[in-house]
Design an enzyme around this catalytic site. Sequence first.
Site, PDB file in Angstrom:
ATOM      1  N   LYS A   1      19.172  -0.106  -2.149  1.00 29.51           N
ATOM      2  CA  LYS A   1      20.457  -0.467  -2.771  1.00 29.51           C
ATOM      3  C   LYS A   1      20.335  -0.111  -4.247  1.00 29.51           C
ATOM      4  CE  LYS A   1      21.858  -4.809  -3.701  1.00 29.51           C
ATOM      5  NZ  LYS A   1      22.506  -6.133  -3.497  1.00 29.51           N
TER       6      LYS A   1
ATOM      7  N   THR B   1      18.335 -17.992  -9.030  1.00 29.32           N
ATOM      8  CA  THR B   1      17.270 -17.452  -9.882  1.00 29.32           C
ATOM      9  C   THR B   1      16.686 -16.185  -9.262  1.00 29.32           C
ATOM     10  OG1 THR B   1      16.797 -19.619 -10.805  1.00 29.32           O
ATOM     11  CG2 THR B   1      15.041 -18.000 -10.940  1.00 29.32           C
TER      12      THR B   1
END
Length: 321
Positions: free
Chosen positions: A67, A221
Amino acid sequence: MYIVPEAMIADLVSREASFEAVEQVFAAMAAKDAYNFPVVREAIGHEDALYGFKGGFDRVGGALGLKAGGYWPHNLEKRGLINHQSTVFLFDPDTGKVRAMVGGNLLTALRTAAASSVSIKHLARADARVMGMVGAGHQATFQLRAALEQRPFEKVIGWNYHPEMLPNIEKVANEAGVPFEAVDLPGMAEADVIISITSAFAPSLMADHVSPGTHLACMGTDTKGKQEVESALLARAKVFTDEVAQSVSIGEAQHAVAAGLIAESDVTEIGAVINGTHPGRTSGDDITLFDGTGVGLQDLAVASKVVDLAIERGVAIEVDF
Ligand code: NAD
Protein backbone atom coordinates in the site's frame (compact mmCIF):
# COMPACT_ATOMS: atom_id res chain seq x y z
CA MET A 1 -4.04 -6.07 -14.77
CA TYR A 2 -7.23 -5.13 -12.99
CA ILE A 3 -8.17 -1.72 -11.65
CA VAL A 4 -10.73 -1.34 -8.87
CA PRO A 5 -11.26 2.40 -8.25
CA GLU A 6 -12.00 3.88 -4.84
CA ALA A 7 -15.63 4.62 -5.81
CA MET A 8 -16.35 0.89 -6.33
CA ILE A 9 -15.05 -0.34 -2.98
CA ALA A 10 -18.10 0.44 -0.83
CA ASP A 11 -20.40 -1.70 -3.00
CA LEU A 12 -17.95 -4.58 -3.21
CA VAL A 13 -16.61 -5.33 0.24
CA SER A 14 -18.60 -5.92 3.41
CA ARG A 15 -17.50 -5.67 7.05
CA GLU A 16 -17.85 -9.46 7.25
CA ALA A 17 -15.52 -10.01 4.27
CA SER A 18 -12.94 -7.58 5.72
CA PHE A 19 -13.15 -9.32 9.10
CA GLU A 20 -12.56 -12.75 7.55
CA ALA A 21 -9.61 -11.51 5.47
CA VAL A 22 -7.92 -9.84 8.46
CA GLU A 23 -8.52 -12.79 10.81
CA GLN A 24 -7.00 -15.18 8.26
CA VAL A 25 -3.95 -13.02 7.64
CA PHE A 26 -3.26 -12.52 11.39
CA ALA A 27 -3.39 -16.32 11.73
CA ALA A 28 -1.01 -16.72 8.77
CA MET A 29 1.42 -14.19 10.30
CA ALA A 30 1.57 -16.11 13.58
CA ALA A 31 2.08 -19.38 11.68
CA LYS A 32 4.97 -17.68 9.80
CA ASP A 33 3.18 -18.18 6.49
CA ALA A 34 2.96 -14.42 5.94
CA TYR A 35 5.28 -11.55 6.76
CA ASN A 36 5.41 -7.78 6.48
CA PHE A 37 8.27 -5.86 4.90
CA PRO A 38 9.94 -2.98 6.75
CA VAL A 39 7.75 0.13 6.63
CA VAL A 40 8.95 3.22 4.76
CA ARG A 41 7.49 6.54 5.93
CA GLU A 42 9.00 9.85 4.83
CA ALA A 43 8.28 13.53 5.33
CA ILE A 44 8.80 14.43 1.67
CA GLY A 45 9.29 18.18 2.21
CA HIS A 46 6.33 19.06 -0.05
CA GLU A 47 2.82 20.05 1.06
CA ASP A 48 3.88 18.93 4.60
CA ALA A 49 3.04 15.41 3.38
CA LEU A 50 3.99 12.11 4.98
CA TYR A 51 4.35 9.41 2.32
CA GLY A 52 5.31 5.77 2.58
CA PHE A 53 4.86 2.08 1.77
CA LYS A 54 3.58 -0.87 3.75
CA GLY A 55 4.10 -4.20 2.02
CA GLY A 56 4.26 -7.91 2.60
CA PHE A 57 3.70 -11.42 1.30
CA ASP A 58 1.13 -13.99 2.37
CA ARG A 59 2.28 -17.34 1.01
CA VAL A 60 -1.02 -19.05 1.88
CA GLY A 61 -3.41 -16.33 0.69
CA GLY A 62 -1.16 -15.58 -2.32
CA ALA A 63 -1.17 -11.81 -1.67
CA LEU A 64 2.02 -9.98 -2.58
CA GLY A 65 2.24 -6.22 -2.82
CA LEU A 66 2.14 -2.92 -1.04
CA LYS A 67 0.00 0.00 0.00
CA ALA A 68 1.49 3.34 -1.02
CA GLY A 69 0.22 6.60 0.34
CA GLY A 70 0.10 8.78 3.40
CA TYR A 71 -1.17 12.02 4.85
CA TRP A 72 -1.54 15.35 3.03
CA PRO A 73 -2.70 17.76 5.76
CA HIS A 74 -3.85 20.56 3.40
CA ASN A 75 -5.91 18.47 0.96
CA LEU A 76 -9.29 19.22 2.48
CA GLU A 77 -8.91 22.94 2.95
CA LYS A 78 -7.07 23.55 -0.38
CA ARG A 79 -8.66 21.02 -2.73
CA GLY A 80 -11.70 19.46 -1.08
CA LEU A 81 -9.94 16.07 -1.02
CA ILE A 82 -9.56 13.84 2.04
CA ASN A 83 -6.19 14.17 3.80
CA HIS A 84 -5.38 10.43 3.94
CA GLN A 85 -4.69 9.08 0.44
CA SER A 86 -3.58 5.56 -0.42
CA THR A 87 -3.57 2.97 -3.21
CA VAL A 88 -2.89 -0.78 -3.01
CA PHE A 89 -0.83 -2.58 -5.67
CA LEU A 90 -0.99 -6.39 -5.89
CA PHE A 91 1.50 -8.55 -7.78
CA ASP A 92 1.33 -12.13 -9.05
CA PRO A 93 3.64 -14.05 -6.67
CA ASP A 94 4.42 -16.61 -9.41
CA THR A 95 5.60 -14.13 -12.06
CA GLY A 96 6.10 -10.72 -10.43
CA LYS A 97 3.67 -9.16 -12.91
CA VAL A 98 1.40 -6.49 -11.49
CA ARG A 99 -2.06 -7.98 -10.86
CA ALA A 100 -4.17 -5.11 -9.61
CA MET A 101 -4.41 -1.50 -8.48
CA VAL A 102 -7.07 -0.89 -5.82
CA GLY A 103 -8.29 2.31 -4.11
CA GLY A 104 -6.98 2.16 -0.54
CA ASN A 105 -8.86 4.84 1.40
CA LEU A 106 -12.05 3.04 2.47
CA LEU A 107 -10.06 -0.22 2.63
CA THR A 108 -7.85 1.31 5.34
CA ALA A 109 -10.84 2.11 7.54
CA LEU A 110 -12.40 -1.33 6.96
CA ARG A 111 -9.21 -3.28 7.66
CA THR A 112 -8.48 -1.21 10.79
CA ALA A 113 -12.00 -1.76 12.13
CA ALA A 114 -11.71 -5.45 11.29
CA ALA A 115 -8.52 -5.70 13.38
CA SER A 116 -10.11 -4.43 16.60
CA SER A 117 -13.17 -6.59 15.90
CA VAL A 118 -10.99 -9.69 15.54
CA SER A 119 -9.43 -8.81 18.92
CA ILE A 120 -12.88 -8.43 20.52
CA LYS A 121 -14.03 -11.77 19.12
CA HIS A 122 -10.99 -13.60 20.51
CA LEU A 123 -10.21 -11.68 23.72
CA ALA A 124 -13.31 -9.95 25.14
CA ARG A 125 -15.47 -11.70 27.74
CA ALA A 126 -18.45 -13.52 26.24
CA ASP A 127 -20.73 -11.54 28.58
CA ALA A 128 -19.40 -8.10 27.53
CA ARG A 129 -22.40 -5.71 27.30
CA VAL A 130 -21.01 -2.16 27.66
CA MET A 131 -18.91 -0.81 24.79
CA GLY A 132 -16.62 2.15 25.53
CA MET A 133 -15.18 4.52 22.92
CA VAL A 134 -12.24 6.88 23.43
CA GLY A 135 -12.19 8.91 20.21
CA ALA A 136 -14.90 10.14 17.87
CA GLY A 137 -13.13 10.98 14.59
CA HIS A 138 -13.28 9.40 11.14
CA GLN A 139 -11.93 5.95 12.12
CA ALA A 140 -13.97 5.80 15.34
CA THR A 141 -17.23 5.47 13.42
CA PHE A 142 -15.93 2.44 11.49
CA GLN A 143 -14.48 0.95 14.66
CA LEU A 144 -17.72 1.20 16.59
CA ARG A 145 -19.92 -0.07 13.75
CA ALA A 146 -17.78 -3.23 13.44
CA ALA A 147 -17.35 -3.76 17.21
CA LEU A 148 -21.10 -3.73 17.85
CA GLU A 149 -21.37 -6.91 15.73
CA GLN A 150 -19.09 -8.90 18.04
CA ARG A 151 -21.21 -9.08 21.22
CA PRO A 152 -24.84 -8.24 22.07
CA PHE A 153 -23.85 -4.82 23.47
CA GLU A 154 -26.61 -3.05 25.41
CA LYS A 155 -24.99 0.36 25.79
CA VAL A 156 -22.23 2.49 24.26
CA ILE A 157 -20.35 4.99 26.42
CA GLY A 158 -17.99 7.53 24.87
CA TRP A 159 -15.40 10.14 25.74
CA ASN A 160 -13.59 12.42 23.32
CA TYR A 161 -10.95 15.12 23.76
CA HIS A 162 -13.13 17.30 21.49
CA PRO A 163 -16.60 16.68 22.97
CA GLU A 164 -18.31 18.38 20.03
CA MET A 165 -17.33 15.33 17.91
CA LEU A 166 -19.22 12.82 20.12
CA PRO A 167 -22.39 12.96 17.94
CA ASN A 168 -20.35 11.10 15.25
CA ILE A 169 -20.30 7.95 17.38
CA GLU A 170 -23.68 8.55 19.02
CA LYS A 171 -25.18 8.33 15.51
CA VAL A 172 -23.50 4.97 14.85
CA ALA A 173 -24.71 3.56 18.19
CA ASN A 174 -28.26 4.76 17.56
CA GLU A 175 -28.28 3.33 14.03
CA ALA A 176 -27.37 -0.03 15.57
CA GLY A 177 -30.23 0.40 18.07
CA VAL A 178 -27.92 0.78 21.08
CA PRO A 179 -28.26 3.71 23.54
CA PHE A 180 -25.33 6.11 23.86
CA GLU A 181 -24.07 8.00 26.89
CA ALA A 182 -21.23 10.54 27.06
CA VAL A 183 -19.01 9.94 30.11
CA ASP A 184 -15.88 11.38 31.68
CA LEU A 185 -12.74 9.22 31.66
CA PRO A 186 -13.32 7.64 35.12
CA GLY A 187 -16.76 6.65 33.75
CA MET A 188 -14.97 4.23 31.38
CA ALA A 189 -14.74 1.86 34.37
CA GLU A 190 -18.25 0.71 33.38
CA ALA A 191 -17.05 -0.58 29.98
CA ASP A 192 -16.42 -4.27 29.26
CA VAL A 193 -14.68 -3.42 25.97
CA ILE A 194 -12.89 -0.15 25.18
CA ILE A 195 -11.60 0.98 21.79
CA SER A 196 -9.22 3.95 21.74
CA ILE A 197 -8.78 5.55 18.32
CA THR A 198 -7.27 9.02 18.64
CA SER A 199 -4.26 10.86 17.25
CA ALA A 200 -3.01 11.75 20.75
CA PHE A 201 0.63 12.09 21.78
CA ALA A 202 -0.15 11.83 25.52
CA PRO A 203 -2.26 9.28 27.39
CA SER A 204 -5.92 10.01 28.14
CA LEU A 205 -7.04 6.68 29.57
CA MET A 206 -5.31 5.87 32.86
CA ALA A 207 -4.88 2.46 34.47
CA ASP A 208 -7.42 3.25 37.21
CA HIS A 209 -10.09 4.15 34.61
CA VAL A 210 -10.24 0.48 33.57
CA SER A 211 -11.99 -2.31 35.48
CA PRO A 212 -10.76 -5.91 35.82
CA GLY A 213 -12.12 -8.09 33.01
CA THR A 214 -12.03 -5.34 30.37
CA HIS A 215 -10.74 -5.85 26.86
CA LEU A 216 -9.05 -2.83 25.25
CA ALA A 217 -8.24 -2.33 21.59
CA CYS A 218 -5.77 0.55 21.29
CA MET A 219 -5.90 1.48 17.61
CA GLY A 220 -4.70 5.07 17.30
CA THR A 221 -1.00 4.72 18.05
CA ASP A 222 0.78 3.89 14.80
CA THR A 223 3.80 6.22 14.97
CA LYS A 224 6.73 6.85 17.27
CA GLY A 225 5.70 9.27 20.01
CA LYS A 226 1.92 8.75 19.85
CA GLN A 227 0.24 7.41 23.04
CA GLU A 228 -3.37 6.85 24.10
CA VAL A 229 -3.25 4.94 27.40
CA GLU A 230 -1.09 5.07 30.52
CA SER A 231 1.88 2.68 30.29
CA ALA A 232 0.96 1.21 33.71
CA LEU A 233 -2.14 -0.24 32.05
CA LEU A 234 0.02 -2.42 29.80
CA ALA A 235 1.85 -3.69 32.88
CA ARG A 236 -1.54 -4.73 34.36
CA ALA A 237 -2.78 -6.31 31.12
CA LYS A 238 -2.12 -9.32 28.93
CA VAL A 239 -0.82 -7.57 25.83
CA PHE A 240 -1.53 -8.75 22.27
CA THR A 241 -0.77 -7.15 18.92
CA ASP A 242 -0.87 -7.58 15.16
CA GLU A 243 2.94 -7.55 14.88
CA VAL A 244 5.37 -7.47 17.81
CA ALA A 245 8.10 -5.50 15.99
CA GLN A 246 5.65 -2.66 15.23
CA SER A 247 4.00 -2.83 18.66
CA VAL A 248 7.25 -2.16 20.53
CA SER A 249 8.55 0.47 18.09
CA ILE A 250 5.54 2.48 16.83
CA GLY A 251 2.60 1.01 18.76
CA GLU A 252 1.16 1.61 22.21
CA ALA A 253 3.70 -0.81 23.75
CA GLN A 254 6.63 1.43 22.73
CA HIS A 255 6.24 3.46 25.95
CA ALA A 256 5.79 0.58 28.40
CA VAL A 257 8.80 -1.23 26.90
CA ALA A 258 10.96 1.94 26.97
CA ALA A 259 9.98 2.49 30.62
CA GLY A 260 10.94 -1.11 31.47
CA LEU A 261 7.37 -1.92 32.62
CA ILE A 262 7.02 -4.79 30.14
CA ALA A 263 9.43 -6.67 27.88
CA GLU A 264 9.06 -7.37 24.16
CA SER A 265 8.53 -11.03 25.14
CA ASP A 266 5.36 -10.01 27.06
CA VAL A 267 3.67 -9.02 23.78
CA THR A 268 1.91 -11.84 21.87
CA GLU A 269 0.68 -11.88 18.28
CA ILE A 270 -3.09 -12.20 18.20
CA GLY A 271 -2.67 -14.78 15.45
CA ALA A 272 -1.40 -17.18 18.12
CA VAL A 273 -4.77 -16.91 19.90
CA ILE A 274 -6.64 -17.36 16.59
CA ASN A 275 -4.52 -20.45 15.83
CA GLY A 276 -5.03 -21.84 19.35
CA THR A 277 -1.33 -21.84 20.25
CA HIS A 278 -1.86 -19.18 22.97
CA PRO A 279 -4.78 -19.35 25.41
CA GLY A 280 -5.55 -15.59 25.27
CA ARG A 281 -7.88 -14.59 28.13
CA THR A 282 -7.83 -17.22 30.89
CA SER A 283 -9.94 -15.49 33.55
CA GLY A 284 -12.95 -13.19 33.72
CA ASP A 285 -10.75 -10.75 35.64
CA ASP A 286 -7.95 -10.53 33.07
CA ILE A 287 -7.45 -7.17 31.39
CA THR A 288 -6.57 -7.91 27.77
CA LEU A 289 -5.10 -5.20 25.54
CA PHE A 290 -4.75 -5.41 21.77
CA ASP A 291 -2.16 -2.99 20.37
CA GLY A 292 -3.38 -2.55 16.78
CA THR A 293 -0.58 -0.88 14.87
CA GLY A 294 -1.80 -1.58 11.32
CA VAL A 295 0.22 -3.88 9.04
CA GLY A 296 0.51 -3.94 5.25
CA LEU A 297 -0.75 -7.52 5.09
CA GLN A 298 -4.17 -6.34 6.35
CA ASP A 299 -4.41 -4.03 3.34
CA LEU A 300 -3.27 -6.72 0.92
CA ALA A 301 -5.70 -9.30 2.34
CA VAL A 302 -8.73 -7.04 2.02
CA ALA A 303 -7.60 -5.69 -1.38
CA SER A 304 -7.24 -9.27 -2.72
CA LYS A 305 -10.77 -10.00 -1.61
CA VAL A 306 -11.99 -6.82 -3.36
CA VAL A 307 -10.29 -7.80 -6.62
CA ASP A 308 -11.79 -11.32 -6.51
CA LEU A 309 -15.26 -9.86 -5.88
CA ALA A 310 -14.86 -7.24 -8.64
CA ILE A 311 -13.84 -9.94 -11.15
CA GLU A 312 -16.68 -12.22 -10.01
CA ARG A 313 -19.23 -9.43 -10.50
CA GLY A 314 -17.75 -8.32 -13.84
CA VAL A 315 -16.95 -4.78 -12.68
CA ALA A 316 -13.13 -4.92 -12.46
CA ILE A 317 -11.54 -2.72 -15.15
CA GLU A 318 -9.11 -4.88 -17.12
CA VAL A 319 -6.16 -3.28 -18.92
CA ASP A 320 -3.25 -4.78 -20.88
CA PHE A 321 -0.07 -3.91 -19.07
P1 NAD B 1 -9.42 12.09 13.03
O1 NAD B 1 -8.59 13.30 12.80
O2 NAD B 1 -10.69 11.93 12.28
O3 NAD B 1 -9.78 11.98 14.61
C1 NAD B 1 -8.80 12.22 15.58
C2 NAD B 1 -9.32 11.83 16.95
O4 NAD B 1 -8.28 12.06 17.91
C3 NAD B 1 -10.51 12.66 17.40
O5 NAD B 1 -11.34 11.83 18.20
C4 NAD B 1 -9.85 13.75 18.23
O6 NAD B 1 -10.74 14.35 19.16
C5 NAD B 1 -8.80 12.94 18.93
N1 NAD B 1 -7.70 13.76 19.45
C6 NAD B 1 -7.02 14.73 18.81
N2 NAD B 1 -6.10 15.28 19.63
C7 NAD B 1 -6.19 14.63 20.82
C8 NAD B 1 -5.51 14.72 22.07
N3 NAD B 1 -4.52 15.59 22.24
N4 NAD B 1 -5.87 13.87 23.05
C9 NAD B 1 -6.85 12.96 22.87
N5 NAD B 1 -7.54 12.83 21.72
C10 NAD B 1 -7.21 13.65 20.71
O7 NAD B 1 -8.44 10.87 12.80
P2 NAD B 1 -8.79 9.36 12.41
O8 NAD B 1 -8.73 9.24 10.93
O9 NAD B 1 -10.00 8.93 13.14
O10 NAD B 1 -7.51 8.58 12.98
C11 NAD B 1 -7.30 8.46 14.37
C12 NAD B 1 -5.96 7.80 14.63
O11 NAD B 1 -5.95 6.46 14.11
C13 NAD B 1 -4.76 8.49 13.97
O12 NAD B 1 -3.73 8.56 14.93
C14 NAD B 1 -4.38 7.56 12.85
O13 NAD B 1 -3.01 7.65 12.51
C15 NAD B 1 -4.73 6.22 13.47
N6 NAD B 1 -4.91 5.11 12.53
C16 NAD B 1 -4.44 3.89 12.91
C17 NAD B 1 -4.59 2.80 12.08
C18 NAD B 1 -4.11 1.44 12.51
O14 NAD B 1 -4.09 0.53 11.69
N7 NAD B 1 -3.78 1.25 13.76
C19 NAD B 1 -5.23 2.95 10.84
C20 NAD B 1 -5.73 4.20 10.49
C21 NAD B 1 -5.57 5.28 11.36
